[in-house]
Design a protein around this motif. Structure first.
Motif, short mmCIF file in Angstrom:
data_model
loop_
_atom_site.label_atom_id
_atom_site.label_comp_id
_atom_site.label_asym_id
_atom_site.label_seq_id
_atom_site.Cartn_x
_atom_site.Cartn_y
_atom_site.Cartn_z
N VAL A 55 20.04 15.10 64.51
CA VAL A 55 20.50 15.26 63.14
C VAL A 55 21.24 16.57 62.94
O VAL A 55 21.01 17.55 63.66
N VAL A 56 22.10 16.55 61.95
CA VAL A 56 22.70 17.78 61.43
C VAL A 56 22.41 17.77 59.94
O VAL A 56 22.54 16.73 59.27
N VAL A 57 21.95 18.91 59.40
CA VAL A 57 21.51 18.98 58.01
C VAL A 57 22.59 19.62 57.15
O VAL A 57 23.15 20.65 57.51
N ARG A 58 22.85 18.99 56.00
CA ARG A 58 23.76 19.52 54.99
C ARG A 58 22.97 19.70 53.69
O ARG A 58 22.01 18.99 53.45
N ILE A 59 23.41 20.64 52.85
CA ILE A 59 22.73 20.91 51.58
C ILE A 59 23.59 20.44 50.41
O ILE A 59 24.79 20.71 50.37
#
Length: 200
Positions: A55-59
């Motif tokens: 996963v790559v996390v974005r806000i």
């Protein structure tokens, strides 16, 4: 919110599962990396711990407090309580919700997500037990406290009774951080540590 009995039962189950040889995958999994959007870095830390290299996390602060967006769909991982992760005893349960969503999107990585969950929660349980011991000695324990700074989950974890007619919240809570500094488990641990210190 989970009770102490549920917490200890879950901790024992996690430890037993971990001893069977599960570990976190070190290499990025085959296939497309999932972009997961979250409202806070604290929730992002749990997503990163569950998903690992997959996963790559974005806000996106416009999401609900317990919502995540994966593949264009928004899912709820817990009750919509803004300060839910101010009580880290909730983190493994939130992580289990995240894991369920990730598995639904990438069933081929179910074993990886399961291993990630067991690995990070095993270590995390020890930290929570240490924080519990420290909070047992705070001056808010057993007292009626006004939720002046919107930290109801933290106050309840510390053993306070949140009551609009109680004593004012400790002044240090006004200076406590509102979110982790990064969407990593290490940053979330540092965030919780700062919250605990604000009540000592």
């Amino acid at each position: 919110m989970i009770t102490r009995r549920h917490w200890l039962t879950a901790a024992a189950a996690i430890a037993a599962s971990f001893l069977t040889g599960h570990a976190v995958a070190a290499d990025p999994p085959a296939g497309e990396v999932l972009e997961v959007t979250v409202p806070t870095r604290a929730l992002g830390a749990i997503v990163a711990a569950e998903g690992g290299a997959a996963v790559v996390v974005r806000i996106d602060g416009k999401l609900g407090p317990a919502d995540i967006r994966v593949g264009g769909a928004v899912h709820s991982v817990a009750a919509s309580q803004r300060d839910l992760l101010d009580d880290p005893r909730n983190a493994p349960r939130v992580g289990a919700g995240v894991r369920k969503i990730l598995v639904a999107v990438r069933p081929d990585l179910a074993a990886t997500f399961e291993a990630n969950h067991k690995a990070w929660t095993l270590t995390f349980v020890r930290k929570v037990l240490a924080w519990n011991a420290r909070l047992a000695k705070t001056t808010v324990r057993g007292k009626r406290i006004v939720n002046t700074h919107d930290r109801a989950a933290l106050l309840a974890w510390a053993g306070a009774i949140v009551d609009a007619k109680g004593q004012p919240s400790p002044p240090a809570l006004a200076r406590a951080p509102r979110d982790a500094t990064a969407a990593t488990l290490e940053s979330y641990v540092a965030y919780v540590e700062a919250l605990v210190r604000s009540l000592e």
